[in-house]
Design a protein around this motif. Sequence first.
Motif, short mmCIF file in Angstrom:
data_model
loop_
_atom_site.label_atom_id
_atom_site.label_comp_id
_atom_site.label_asym_id
_atom_site.label_seq_id
_atom_site.Cartn_x
_atom_site.Cartn_y
_atom_site.Cartn_z
N GLU A 157 0.79 -1.31 -0.05
CA GLU A 157 0.07 0.04 0.16
C GLU A 157 0.86 1.27 -0.04
N LYS A 197 -11.70 -9.38 6.25
CA LYS A 197 -11.00 -9.14 7.18
C LYS A 197 -9.48 -8.45 6.88
N ARG A 198 -9.01 -7.39 7.35
CA ARG A 198 -7.82 -6.69 6.77
C ARG A 198 -6.62 -6.84 7.71
N ASP A 199 -5.53 -7.33 7.40
CA ASP A 199 -4.49 -7.24 8.28
C ASP A 199 -3.43 -6.45 7.61
N ASP A 250 -8.44 -3.97 -1.95
CA ASP A 250 -9.62 -3.75 -1.01
C ASP A 250 -10.98 -3.54 -2.11
N GLU A 254 -8.21 -14.93 -0.65
CA GLU A 254 -7.53 -13.76 -0.39
C GLU A 254 -7.49 -12.85 -1.46
N ALA A 286 -0.64 -5.02 3.14
CA ALA A 286 -2.13 -5.25 3.47
C ALA A 286 -2.46 -6.67 2.99
N THR A 287 -3.19 -7.53 3.59
CA THR A 287 -3.73 -8.73 3.21
C THR A 287 -5.28 -8.71 3.64
N VAL A 288 -6.06 -8.90 2.45
CA VAL A 288 -7.33 -8.56 2.68
C VAL A 288 -7.81 -10.07 2.35
#
Length: 82
Positions: free
Chosen positions: A5, A63-65, A43, A39, A29-31
């Motif tokens: 990002e 979920k967003r890590d 976004d 995955e 980021a991992t969504v």
Amino acid sequence: MAFKEQESKFSHEIIDGNKVPVITPEVWATVTNTVTGKEYGSDAEATADVENPATETKREDIKRDVEVKIAEMPPLGGSSEM
């Protein structure tokens, strides 16, 4: 699949007449869909899945890590010696 990002960078800004170091970290980021385990690559891809009437995906399924990486701290000046 994680996606970047933000690129890391180091710069200086003048704040109240003082040159201040500004560290911008690298951000990944991992969504993920918590129900299906899918995955997403962005976004926007996750939002499209939520808004798609052909899927059962709900906003609360997403979920967003975020991982923040600072590779090396440059010298900021000053001293810890007394």
